[in-house]
Design an enzyme around this catalytic site. Sequence first.
Site, PDB file in Angstrom:
ATOM      1  N   MET A  11       0.511  -1.241   0.092  1.00 40.75           N
ATOM      2  CA  MET A  11      -0.035  -0.176  -0.015  1.00 40.75           C
ATOM      3  C   MET A  11       0.702   1.197   0.177  1.00 40.75           C
ATOM      4  SD  MET A  11      -3.460  -0.329  -0.411  1.00 40.75           S
ATOM      5  CE  MET A  11      -3.118  -1.449  -0.996  1.00 40.75           C
TER       6      MET A  11
ATOM      7  N   VAL B 263       2.538   3.958  -2.644  1.00 38.57           N
ATOM      8  CA  VAL B 263       2.046   5.297  -3.727  1.00 38.57           C
ATOM      9  C   VAL B 263       1.653   4.363  -4.922  1.00 38.57           C
ATOM     10  CG1 VAL B 263       2.401   6.633  -5.763  1.00 38.57           C
ATOM     11  CG2 VAL B 263       3.773   6.928  -3.409  1.00 38.57           C
TER      12      VAL B 263
ATOM     13  N   ARG C 232       2.694  -4.946   4.322  1.00 44.13           N
ATOM     14  CA  ARG C 232       3.296  -6.066   5.228  1.00 44.13           C
ATOM     15  C   ARG C 232       2.997  -4.729   6.935  1.00 44.13           C
ATOM     16  NH1 ARG C 232      10.022  -5.618   5.238  1.00 44.13           N
ATOM     17  NH2 ARG C 232       9.145  -3.523   5.266  1.00 44.13           N
TER      18      ARG C 232
ATOM     19  N   VAL D 165       4.855  -3.866  -4.337  1.00 48.46           N
ATOM     20  CA  VAL D 165       6.031  -3.792  -3.130  1.00 48.46           C
ATOM     21  C   VAL D 165       7.220  -3.853  -3.778  1.00 48.46           C
ATOM     22  CG1 VAL D 165       4.736  -5.415  -1.534  1.00 48.46           C
ATOM     23  CG2 VAL D 165       6.876  -6.346  -2.858  1.00 48.46           C
TER      24      VAL D 165
ATOM     25  N   ALA E   8      10.657  -3.359  -5.798  1.00 47.89           N
ATOM     26  CA  ALA E   8      11.144  -4.927  -6.618  1.00 47.89           C
ATOM     27  C   ALA E   8      12.336  -5.465  -6.021  1.00 47.89           C
ATOM     28  CB  ALA E   8      11.399  -4.315  -8.082  1.00 47.89           C
TER      29      ALA E   8
ATOM     30  N   SER F 283       3.265   1.566 -16.139  1.00 45.76           N
ATOM     31  CA  SER F 283       3.783   2.969 -16.074  1.00 45.76           C
ATOM     32  C   SER F 283       2.869   4.187 -16.312  1.00 45.76           C
ATOM     33  CB  SER F 283       4.274   3.299 -17.763  1.00 45.76           C
ATOM     34  OG  SER F 283       4.447   4.603 -17.862  1.00 45.76           O
TER      35      SER F 283
ATOM     36  N   LYS G  12       8.344  -2.891 -20.377  1.00 45.39           N
ATOM     37  CA  LYS G  12       8.180  -1.843 -19.998  1.00 45.39           C
ATOM     38  C   LYS G  12       9.458  -0.842 -19.332  1.00 45.39           C
ATOM     39  CE  LYS G  12       7.205   1.516 -16.845  1.00 45.39           C
ATOM     40  NZ  LYS G  12       7.655   1.407 -14.902  1.00 45.39           N
TER      41      LYS G  12
ATOM     42  N   ASN H 117      10.676   3.037 -20.642  1.00 44.38           N
ATOM     43  CA  ASN H 117      11.998   3.741 -19.361  1.00 44.38           C
ATOM     44  C   ASN H 117      13.072   4.403 -19.982  1.00 44.38           C
ATOM     45  OD1 ASN H 117       9.873   2.755 -17.632  1.00 44.38           O
ATOM     46  ND2 ASN H 117      10.930   2.647 -15.949  1.00 44.38           N
TER      47      ASN H 117
ATOM     48  N   GLU I  68      12.226   6.309 -22.152  1.00 43.54           N
ATOM     49  CA  GLU I  68      12.116   7.505 -21.672  1.00 43.54           C
ATOM     50  C   GLU I  68      13.454   7.929 -20.898  1.00 43.54           C
ATOM     51  OE1 GLU I  68       9.281   6.644 -18.114  1.00 43.54           O
ATOM     52  OE2 GLU I  68      10.637   7.794 -17.376  1.00 43.54           O
TER      53      GLU I  68
ATOM     54  N   LYS J  31      16.725   5.427 -10.858  1.00 44.75           N
ATOM     55  CA  LYS J  31      15.898   3.749  -9.800  1.00 44.75           C
ATOM     56  C   LYS J  31      16.515   2.620 -11.085  1.00 44.75           C
ATOM     57  CE  LYS J  31      12.763   5.701  -7.465  1.00 44.75           C
ATOM     58  NZ  LYS J  31      11.420   5.280  -7.121  1.00 44.75           N
TER      59      LYS J  31
ATOM     60  N   ARG K 105      23.218  11.478 -16.969  1.00 45.21           N
ATOM     61  CA  ARG K 105      22.657  11.447 -14.894  1.00 45.21           C
ATOM     62  C   ARG K 105      23.419  10.730 -14.413  1.00 45.21           C
ATOM     63  NH1 ARG K 105      16.478   9.256 -14.938  1.00 45.21           N
ATOM     64  NH2 ARG K 105      15.320  10.240 -16.499  1.00 45.21           N
TER      65      ARG K 105
ATOM     66  N   ARG L 170      42.742  -5.516 -35.680  1.00 36.09           N
ATOM     67  CA  ARG L 170      42.036  -6.815 -35.333  1.00 36.09           C
ATOM     68  C   ARG L 170      42.969  -7.702 -35.754  1.00 36.09           C
ATOM     69  NH1 ARG L 170      38.075  -9.327 -34.892  1.00 36.09           N
ATOM     70  NH2 ARG L 170      38.251 -10.445 -32.726  1.00 36.09           N
TER      71      ARG L 170
HETATM   72  P1  NBP Z   1       8.116   1.277  -3.114  1.00 39.87           P
HETATM   73  O1  NBP Z   1       8.721   0.717  -4.001  1.00 39.87           O
HETATM   74  O2  NBP Z   1       8.138   2.074  -2.479  1.00 39.87           O
HETATM   75  O3  NBP Z   1       8.393  -0.470  -1.931  1.00 39.87           O
HETATM   76  C1  NBP Z   1       7.111  -0.256  -0.925  1.00 39.87           C
HETATM   77  C2  NBP Z   1       6.350  -0.908  -0.652  1.00 39.87           C
HETATM   78  O4  NBP Z   1       7.174  -2.951  -1.812  1.00 39.87           O
HETATM   79  C3  NBP Z   1       5.248  -1.147   0.979  1.00 39.87           C
HETATM   80  O5  NBP Z   1       4.132  -1.092   0.739  1.00 39.87           O
HETATM   81  C4  NBP Z   1       6.450  -1.875   1.633  1.00 39.87           C
HETATM   82  O6  NBP Z   1       6.069  -2.231   3.139  1.00 39.87           O
HETATM   83  C5  NBP Z   1       6.739  -2.478   0.965  1.00 39.87           C
HETATM   84  N1  NBP Z   1       7.699  -3.847   1.064  1.00 39.87           N
HETATM   85  C6  NBP Z   1       8.606  -3.888   1.524  1.00 39.87           C
HETATM   86 BR1  NBP Z   1       9.521  -2.511   1.030  1.00 39.87          BR
HETATM   87  N2  NBP Z   1       9.717  -5.342   1.532  1.00 39.87           N
HETATM   88  C7  NBP Z   1       8.812  -6.080   1.862  1.00 39.87           C
HETATM   89  C8  NBP Z   1       8.129  -7.255   1.953  1.00 39.87           C
HETATM   90  N3  NBP Z   1       9.957  -8.355   2.391  1.00 39.87           N
HETATM   91  N4  NBP Z   1       6.664  -7.400   2.254  1.00 39.87           N
HETATM   92  C9  NBP Z   1       6.524  -6.979   1.720  1.00 39.87           C
HETATM   93  N5  NBP Z   1       6.211  -6.699   1.394  1.00 39.87           N
HETATM   94  C10 NBP Z   1       7.759  -5.284   1.059  1.00 39.87           C
HETATM   95  O7  NBP Z   1       6.298   1.553  -3.595  1.00 39.87           O
HETATM   96  P2  NBP Z   1       6.428   2.276  -4.762  1.00 39.87           P
HETATM   97  O8  NBP Z   1       6.208   3.477  -5.528  1.00 39.87           O
HETATM   98  O9  NBP Z   1       4.154   1.824  -4.057  1.00 39.87           O
HETATM   99  O10 NBP Z   1       6.540   1.425  -6.116  1.00 39.87           O
HETATM  100  C11 NBP Z   1       5.691   0.182  -6.261  1.00 39.87           C
HETATM  101  C12 NBP Z   1       6.720  -0.621  -7.602  1.00 39.87           C
HETATM  102  O11 NBP Z   1       5.953  -0.500  -8.230  1.00 39.87           O
HETATM  103  C13 NBP Z   1       7.661  -0.740  -7.337  1.00 39.87           C
HETATM  104  O12 NBP Z   1       8.315  -1.560  -7.667  1.00 39.87           O
HETATM  105  C14 NBP Z   1       8.656   0.650  -8.351  1.00 39.87           C
HETATM  106  O13 NBP Z   1       9.293  -0.060  -8.632  1.00 39.87           O
HETATM  107  C15 NBP Z   1       7.144   0.225  -9.451  1.00 39.87           C
HETATM  108  N6  NBP Z   1       7.037   1.368 -10.313  1.00 39.87           N
HETATM  109  C16 NBP Z   1       6.240   2.485  -8.703  1.00 39.87           C
HETATM  110  C17 NBP Z   1       6.190   3.777  -9.868  1.00 39.87           C
HETATM  111  C18 NBP Z   1       6.402   5.039  -9.075  1.00 39.87           C
HETATM  112  O14 NBP Z   1       6.362   5.658  -9.700  1.00 39.87           O
HETATM  113  N7  NBP Z   1       6.265   5.438  -8.168  1.00 39.87           N
HETATM  114  C19 NBP Z   1       5.909   3.938 -11.500  1.00 39.87           C
HETATM  115  C20 NBP Z   1       5.540   2.806 -12.164  1.00 39.87           C
HETATM  116  C21 NBP Z   1       6.681   1.078 -10.832  1.00 39.87           C
HETATM  117  P3  NBP Z   1       6.704  -1.692   4.628  1.00 39.87           P
HETATM  118  O15 NBP Z   1       4.908  -0.322   4.137  1.00 39.87           O
HETATM  119  O16 NBP Z   1       5.997  -2.770   5.431  1.00 39.87           O
HETATM  120  O17 NBP Z   1       7.548  -1.660   4.108  1.00 39.87           O
END
Ligand code: NBP
Length: 501
Positions: free
Chosen positions: A13, A15, A36, A76, A78, A130, A185, A189, A192, A287, A314, A474
């Site tokens: 849960m 973003v 979690r 969650v 990656a 995305s 995907k 990126n 992108e 990232k 970057r 070569r």
């Molecule tokens: P994050 O990538 O910041 O991950 C945080 C979430 O992972 C939290 O819910 C956290 O739980 C959970 N988590 C972790 Br850390 N370790 C865990 C474990 N061992 N077991 C269960 N849950 C675990 O979240 P996000 O930014 O929402 O992105 C989620 C995925 O989507 C990522 O792979 C990200 O790369 C991808 N993504 C993100 C975007 C973006 O714009 N942010 C865009 C496209 C894709 P906790 O609350 O208990 O720590």
Amino acid sequence: MSNNLCDIAVLGMAVMGKNLALNIADNDYKVAIYNRTTSKAIAAAEENPEQNLSLFVTLEELVANLKRPRKLLLMVKAGAAVDKLIESLLPLLDEGDIIMDGGNSHFQDTQRRFEELQQHGIQYLGVGVSGGEEGARRGPAIMPGGSKAAYDAVADIFEAISAKVNDNEACEAYMGSGGAGHYVKMVHNGIEYADMEIIAEIYSLLKANGYSNLEIADVFENWDKGDLSSYLSEITVDILREKDLENPEDDLLDDIESQVGADYRAVGADNESEFLLDHILDISEQKGTGKWTNQEGLELHVDLSILYSGLNARYMSAEKTLRVKASEILPAGVDAENALGKQNIDIEELGNAFLLARLIAYAQGFALYKSASKAYGWDLDYKSIAATFRGGCIIRSKLLVPIMEAYDKNPDLDNLLLADNFEAEISQGITALRKLVSTASLAGVAIPAFSSALAYYDSLRAARSQANMISAQRDYFGAHTYRRTDRDGVYHHEWNDETAE
Ligand code: NBP
């Protein structure tokens, strides 16, 4: 009892997970949520009481409250978190249940998980998503790959929550088996990074030539009314017009200070500017997905020079202290008085060069798809990939429509630049691109993405390249042999009797 069961579970849960869960619930699905750290799931449920969300504290309760085949979408971080969560879920699931990973996982991890879970009778999907937070909430581009049967079972949900273009065309499609969805995907990126860098280079060049932020915003806004229309151009206009914050967040500044040193931070910046952009530190983060794309280019021998320029820019940006030092030591070697000035820039030509560079960036990305499809046996559908990118995602742009048309005419196109529907873009853009690269070079302004675009274009159109010299070298120093233009076979020449090795 079964009427109360949920259609799908979203685990994670943060973003993305929260916003996707709300999006799914908006579309009349009953969504089970889990995190979690339970407090975050409670907060998500409490913030959205009107939504069709059911909170579960344990995985056991979550799994017990899902319709069969159970559908679980992991959102969650990656990497290890995905494996840990799958490991915990596995004993609770039954054959035929579906696990989906909607994070930015590496496609090889997805391929591995797909194969491992197949042995347990669990269907697996690696789902590229995305569009960031807003996309997740209102309609992302969705790129699922893995089990086709699992896709068919969840396609209605993906279709409902994805971005729509034209007359309700959904920006989602099954990409292929194993890690295909995450691969698509990943390359999205990489493209992108290139498109962002191209835009940043135009900004930098116009700024160096005396354009104000508002004038640059107007340039992008005008372009955006035509063939250059894109999400990234749109946000660039907003960014250029944004005024500075009155209360910068001190704790954030402290954090940056420890990275680069306060003395270096503002060097070269317009410290009196009323615009936020002028106060933003010139270090860009990444990232990893852009790096993975370029690693794949190296692996599969595909020239991704523009995508790589975006990544390198970057990396170079992070060398702030070194750049400040070098700016005082290294001569530009240009006559700055003559090289800089608005008279040096023709905005219409710049737009034509922009469109061609964007097209070449797509051409490189799609060339990687073509190699990957063959190498991994995916049978990727390039038209469908372009169609999926049209809405919701960061690289959505008008150029995707002729790209779709090109692949519609010839699904096996050798290279996008060879499609006959790009003749106008190429003939209008190529001279403009040459002029742009020369203008920037004479002004001492680095535009690596544009320079790479031009080099790629000229390399692609070189019927005879300089590689005969490389082959000769070569063979000279390493007896690596060469082939001849006038007969078959492999040859070695004794170039010099004193040759070592
Ligand atoms: P994050 O990538 O910041 O991950 C945080 C979430 O992972 C939290 O819910 C956290 O739980 C959970 N988590 C972790 Br850390 N370790 C865990 C474990 N061992 N077991 C269960 N849950 C675990 O979240 P996000 O930014 O929402 O992105 C989620 C995925 O989507 C990522 O792979 C990200 O790369 C991808 N993504 C993100 C975007 C973006 O714009 N942010 C865009 C496209 C894709 P906790 O609350 O208990 O720590």
